[in-house]
Scaffold this motif. Structure first.
Motif, PDB file in Angstrom:
ATOM      1  N   TYR B 141     -40.546  29.267  84.439  1.00 14.19           N
ATOM      2  CA  TYR B 141     -41.844  28.606  84.550  1.00 14.19           C
ATOM      3  C   TYR B 141     -42.976  29.618  84.491  1.00 14.19           C
ATOM      4  CZ  TYR B 141     -39.663  24.171  85.764  1.00 14.19           C
ATOM      5  OH  TYR B 141     -38.964  23.015  85.723  1.00 14.19           O
ATOM      6  N   ASN B 142     -44.143  29.121  84.068  1.00 12.95           N
ATOM      7  CA  ASN B 142     -45.333  29.959  84.085  1.00 12.95           C
ATOM      8  C   ASN B 142     -46.541  29.045  84.140  1.00 12.95           C
ATOM      9  OD1 ASN B 142     -46.689  29.674  81.199  1.00 12.95           O
ATOM     10  ND2 ASN B 142     -44.490  29.593  80.953  1.00 12.95           N
ATOM     11  N   ILE B 143     -47.670  29.593  84.551  1.00 12.07           N
ATOM     12  CA  ILE B 143     -48.917  28.841  84.485  1.00 12.07           C
ATOM     13  C   ILE B 143     -49.724  29.412  83.339  1.00 12.07           C
ATOM     14  CG2 ILE B 143     -51.101  28.339  85.652  1.00 12.07           C
ATOM     15  CD1 ILE B 143     -49.530  28.346  88.280  1.00 12.07           C
ATOM     16  N   PHE B 144     -50.028  28.576  82.360  1.00  8.44           N
ATOM     17  CA  PHE B 144     -50.795  29.067  81.227  1.00  8.44           C
ATOM     18  C   PHE B 144     -52.275  28.938  81.516  1.00  8.44           C
ATOM     19  CE2 PHE B 144     -53.267  28.683  77.438  1.00  8.44           C
ATOM     20  CZ  PHE B 144     -52.852  29.798  76.741  1.00  8.44           C
ATOM     21  N   LYS B 145     -52.921  30.073  81.558  1.00 10.47           N
ATOM     22  CA  LYS B 145     -54.367  30.061  81.750  1.00 10.47           C
ATOM     23  C   LYS B 145     -54.979  30.982  80.713  1.00 10.47           C
ATOM     24  CE  LYS B 145     -58.024  31.143  84.978  1.00 10.47           C
ATOM     25  NZ  LYS B 145     -58.880  31.581  83.878  1.00 10.47           N
ATOM     26  N   GLU B 146     -55.855  30.427  79.869  1.00 11.03           N
ATOM     27  CA  GLU B 146     -56.501  31.276  78.879  1.00 11.03           C
ATOM     28  C   GLU B 146     -57.600  32.087  79.551  1.00 11.03           C
ATOM     29  OE1 GLU B 146     -57.623  28.483  79.879  1.00 11.03           O
ATOM     30  OE2 GLU B 146     -58.702  27.394  78.330  1.00 11.03           O
ATOM     31  N   ASP B 147     -57.924  33.248  78.980  1.00 14.27           N
ATOM     32  CA  ASP B 147     -58.959  34.091  79.571  1.00 14.27           C
ATOM     33  C   ASP B 147     -60.314  33.404  79.508  1.00 14.27           C
ATOM     34  OD1 ASP B 147     -57.116  35.998  80.048  1.00 14.27           O
ATOM     35  OD2 ASP B 147     -57.522  37.128  78.218  1.00 14.27           O
TER      36      ASP B 147
END
Lengths: 220, 557, 270
Positions: B141-147
């Motif tokens: 799992y990961n949390i995708f957060k764009e810059d």
């Protein structure tokens, strides 16, 4: 009771039971005993009105107004005006609404599920911190951005809840769901694969060329 | 082979196989992949398969558990250097924000996540949520957060567009202006002239049309002026003593000074060769696009931070570069590109100054109020914004007829389409697929130009179709003034002889992209003098970067 | 609704479509002989209305609902990014998981019709861990196709590219036919010598697959839910046929990042 505690899910439930209008009257901003109760109430009702508009219910049927407990005449004015308005809109699911009865009641059922769901409750509860101190990354939201986020969740959650509600009745294909809900089938297809990914929906059987999907019983 | 260290770029099937092969052979392997997890099974492309043996699976378990392999997912190689056969790499490993050792794959998070987004891993056939696994085979799992959003990423100074636009929507216009000024001290000017790469990136274009981001910036700058508000740009109480010289009061130099003043530097001097500030914004962008009064006000706000702008101070003339270097702790060179390039056709040299004037000089003379003879017809040659500006300026000044000659078609024209449309709208005659052959003269003055028609041939190195002359198609346009607007170059003569700076074959500086530093300690550069003629907002970005570079340099000295 | 790569997915808000605000200007007559500013600026109501069109794109909202829901406390927003400086003796550069491809001729309908997909999308669909667990369906309506076509998107490519795309096309047909009852597949592409020598006779033995040596020309449909109509040439003859799903063979593209890395390290992409 503080208007801040009026649960949007109860509002949807009341309409589902057939009421034609609902007026929430709270204190003036600045007068709240709990400091932000009336702000929360307004945010919740604004959001519920947005959802109503999206499902085809005349959002004027729900109103948030303010007066103080000492202002009897103002109160009378607010109530009379609202009464007039609802009379002019007419009965629920009639000419005053984009979606008519009985479909509107199915929509309201899904709307209740959306409003009772964790996503909307959690996000609407985050309004004050998001606007003032920021999210978990410390990023502060503008009101416009917060409203966009709410709108996005309303559109998508409403569609997902409608799909889940139909699947609860019986197993269905992508095409059936698209026909029933007037959502483009390619979009329903992606919702179904996403729900499958979450473990909430699974393939039931294949009839001819048509895969039929069912709930797994693992909904949130 | 023993203890050899190997870097594998890419965590797809190829990368994983290569990593395992090298590791089995005894090498220490590091595998770097941009996506949050490693690749999925693939269908072979070099042999026919059997249905029950259709996919080749990367052996992810083996790799994860291999003693010789370090797996870096969600990672980017930021910098590589090759030196003497050794490769050094600077790698950014982004946080997954999920401890996958604790995670029990119960999917509770992805059921509640309110964000649906494009599922890259499933090629868009599904949605993924912001917290999600990427490859179902690994369940990591990961949390995708764009810059930052796409508009901000596209902006050279990374303006927080999402915030400043929404602040306008919320009715908080001055807050919006403050958000912009955090990174850009010239909102009114840039809000008028920027070709807005942000709008080219805007996601709304996929639904209808992009947001008018640039003009909204101008809007909030106008709100302040119309409201009669004169802000004070704040500087910190703690002052810093170092002396900094800035060459050129253009967008790069002004921005550099602004950000240095915000750090507390109080001995900043800008040396400007012209009697006016703004650089190309003043002498290159015509008044009808950017009123001088407005530009002057934005410059004054910067100067009021305690910055000394000295006009008519050309380095190499009034002050030598050596003196500047001796008397300052750091120098920023933002001299711009103010040399117009030549046509290289017969007659050009003969009539130079007698009806032939390059676009930089032409626009500058107009901007500074120098006399220009507007008798007869004007021909402008070129297809960039400077050509359009020269033509529209000429039209306003009262030339009888104004022509633009461009050797390709409108489609290939580098100028902004809205500028081309405006020029045509105003009555400028644009002749596409035409090129100059010879400047004609009479009585020692330009009298016209021989032109030739062109057609488009094969694409050249830039991908644009190369224009080829059509034999025998020569024709003459009578004209009293001809303005070549081909391109501009930097003029670095002011540096003198012993400056020690590396100058490349384009006659610009090579700098460190991160800091703006040149090869000489304490000397920084940015803007057109580094990039060649480019858009103003990129000069602003370079000025800001250099200010950070200078601050870091001075504080570590 | 738009689906595009790079994590972009945009939902249709109820104010879509609404036109972009136009900048007011002074007339051309007012411009001659003076330098008055042409563009006069947005009035407040227009500016606010235009600003409200902004979608406020944000992916993770940072609401931490996942964190609140996670019983095993695996979600931790404080895990930092790491920066590493490492040294190596050798480098291998591969394409990574970036599956981008060269643009496809718009006449083939990719991007216009949801039931025209790429070979890379189809590969993912066929995969046992894919979005449909390997079942072949049309993303237009979730139905299982009866007839599908796999067509060459880059007929004029060099031998290596043509060969690998042909082999992939045949392999995808093998899997699709194995998974799907009564499916018919045609593969339309120019055939090169290497493929003819090494693979053609075996490929032609696959039951349910017909290989057409020719060029695809266009893909169209009358209305959204109609089958796709494919025009192609076979031995110079024009053909026209309908299909429930069309897969386009693409030409893989190496990202500019990987390319520049490969250039800097003087290592070809494997």
């Amino acid at each position: 009771m503080c208007t801040g505690r009026v649960d949007p899910a109860l509002v949807a439930k009341a309409f589902k039971k057939g009421i034609d209008g609902l007026l929430v009257v709270g204190c003036y901003f600045g007068d709240c005993h709990y400091i932000t109760g009336n702000h929360q109430a307004k945010a919740k009702m604004d959001m519920t009105r947005k959802l109503f508009k999206f499902i085809g219910l005349n959002e004027e049927r729900l109103a948030f107004r303010q007066c103080s407990s000492g202002e009897a005449s103002v109160f009378v004015e607010i109530v009379s005006e609202f009464d007039q308005k609802i009379r002019s809109i007419g009965p629920l699911g009639g000419d005053g609404d984009r979606v008519k009865a009985p479909e509107i009641f199915k929509k309201l059922e899904a709307a209740e599920a959306v409003l009772a769901g964790e996503k909307i409750r959690w996000i609407i509860g985050k309004r004050t911190p998001f606007l003032e101190t920021g999210n978990v990354y410390g990023e502060i939201f503008t009101e416009h951005e917060f409203n966009r986020a709410i709108e996005m969740i309303i559109v998508e959650e409403m569609e997902v809840q409608e799909i889940l509600a139909r699947l609860k009745e019986t197993a269905r294909s992508v095409k059936d769901l698209a026909n029933d809900l007037a959502i483009p089938p390619s979009r329903v297809f992606r919702y179904i694969t996403a729900l499958k990914r979450k473990g909430m929906v699974a393939l039931d059987k294949v009839t001819g060329q048509t895969p039929i999907f069912q709930l797994t019983g693992q909904e949130v | 082979m023993q203890d050899k260290k190997v870097l594998i770029v890419g965590g797809g099937l190829d990368g994983v196989s290569a990593a395992l092969e090298k590791a089995e052979a005894g090498a220490q392997v590091t595998i770097v992949e941009k996506f949050p997890t490693l690749g999925a099974e693939r269908i072979p492309r070099d042999r026919l398969i059997q249905p029950d043996d259709a996919f080749v699976n990367p052996d992810l378990d083996k790799m994860r558990n291999h003693d010789n392999i370090q797996v870096l997912t969600y990672s980017e190689i930021k910098k590589v250097n090759r030196d003497n056969g050794k490769v050094s790499a600077h790698i950014l490993k982004r946080s997954l924000r999920v401890d996958n050792i604790k995670c029990n794959d119960c999917k509770a998070c992805i059921k509640v996540c309110p964000v649906n987004m494009f599922d890259d891993f499933d090629e868009g056939f599904s949605f993924r949520t912001a917290v999600d696994y990427f490859n179902p085979a690994t369940g990591e799992y990961n949390i995708f957060k764009e810059d930052m959003p796409v508009c901000q990423q596209a902006c050279p100074v990374n303006l927080d567009i999402r915030t400043y636009v929404a602040q306008i929507a919320d009715g908080k216009h001055l807050d919006s202006l403050a958000t912009i000024r955090d990174r850009l001290p010239l909102p009114g000017s840039i809000g008028r002239v920027c070709p807005h790469p942000c709008e080219t990136a805007c996601n709304r274009q996929y639904l209808d049309e992009p947001i008018s981001i640039c003009f909204l910036k101008r809007y909030v700058a106008d709100v302040e002026i119309n409201g009669g508000i004169e802000p004070v740009y704040e500087t910190p109480e703690k002052k810093l003593p170092e002396k900094i010289a800035i060459i050129g009061a253009g967008p790069a130099g002004l921005t550099c000074a602004y950000h240095l003043a915000r750090q507390g530097y109080e001995n900043i001097t800008i040396y400007e060769a012209l009697p006016v500030p703004g650089g190309y914004l003043w002498v290159g962008i015509p008044e009808y696009r950017l009123p001088k009064k407005l530009l002057q006000r934005e410059v004054d706000l910067i100067a009021n931070m305690g910055i000394d702008i000295q006009y008519n101070k050309r380095i190499g003339k009034e002050i030598s570069y050596e003196d500047l270097k001796k008397n300052n702790d750091a120098i920023f060179i933002g001299a711009g590109c103010h040399l117009g390039l030549k046509l290289r056709v017969p007659g050009e040299d003969e009539y130079e100054g007698k009806g032939i004037v390059d676009c930089v000089t032409f626009l500058r003379d107009q901007a500074l109020g120098n006399p220009i003879d507007t008798k007869g017809k004007l021909i402008v040659i070129g297809g960039g914004n400077a050509a359009i500006d020269s033509a529209r300026v000429g039209w306003r000044m009262g030339f009888d007829e104004v022509y633009i000659l461009y050797r390709r078609t409108k489609k290939e024209m580098p100028a902004n389409t809205w500028e081309i449309d405006a020029a045509e709208h105003e009555g400028v005659i644009i002749q596409y697929l035409a090129a100059p052959v010879e400047i004609l003269g009479k009585d020692g003055r330009v009298s016209g130009m021989k032109c030739i028609k062109m057609e488009l041939g094969e694409p050249d190195a830039s991908g644009r179709r190369r224009p080829v002359p059509i034999e025998g198609s020569e024709y003459v346009i009578d004209a009293e003034t001809i303005v070549p607007a081909l391109s501009q170059a930097a003029n670095l003569e002011f540096l003198g002889e012993d400056h020690g700076l590396d100058i490349n074959r384009w006659n610009t500086f090579d700098i460190d992209e991160e800091t703006g530093a040149t090869n000489v300690q304490g000397v920084f550069a940015g803007g057109d003098v580094v990039t060649g003629p480019d858009i103003a907002i990129r000069a602003v970005a370079a000025g800001k970067k250099a200010a950070e570079g200078i601050h870091e340099y001075l504080r570590s000295k | 609704m738009i689906y595009e790569k790079n994590q972009r997915y945009i939902i249709p808000f109820d104010d879509v479509p609404s036109p972009r605000a136009e900048m007011p200007e002074i007339s051309v007559d007012e411009r001659r002989g003076n330098f008055v500013e042409v563009e006069t600026g947005f009035p407040e109501d227009i500016a606010v209305q235009e600003a409200k069109r902004c979608l406020s794109c944000r992916r993770c909202l940072g609401c931490a609902l996942c964190w609140a829901e996670c019983e095993s406390e695996a979600i931790d927003f404080s895990i930092p990014d790491e920066e590493l400086d490492l040294e190596f003796d050798d480098v291998v550069v591969t394409k990574g998981q970036d599956n981008s491809f060269f643009p496809i001729d718009p006449k083939l309908g990719f991007g216009s019709y949801a039931d025209v997909i790429t070979d890379i999308q189809f590969e993912r669909m066929l995969s046992p861990t894919g979005p449909t667990d390997g079942m072949v369906v049309s993303p237009l309506d979730g139905e299982i196709p009866k007839r599908m076509a796999i067509v060459q998107g880059h007929p004029n490519e060099d031998d290596d590219q043509l060969l690998s795309s042909l082999v992939l096309g045949v392999n995808e047909s093998i899997i699709a036919l194995d998974r799907t009852k009564d499916l018919e597949v045609i593969l339309v592409s120019p055939i090169n010598e290497v493929f003819k020598e090494q693979f053609l006779s075996n490929a032609e033995k696959i039951s349910g697959l017909r290989i057409v040596k020719g060029d695809p020309e266009s893909v169209e449909k009358d209305q959204e839910d109609a089958p796709l109509s494919l025009k192609y040439s076979e031995n110079g003859r024009q053909q026209d046929d309908t299909f429930d799903l069309i897969v386009i063979l693409t030409k893989p593209k190496i990202s500019s990042e990987i390319k520049s890395l490969s250039r800097k390290l003087e290592k070809p992409v494997q």
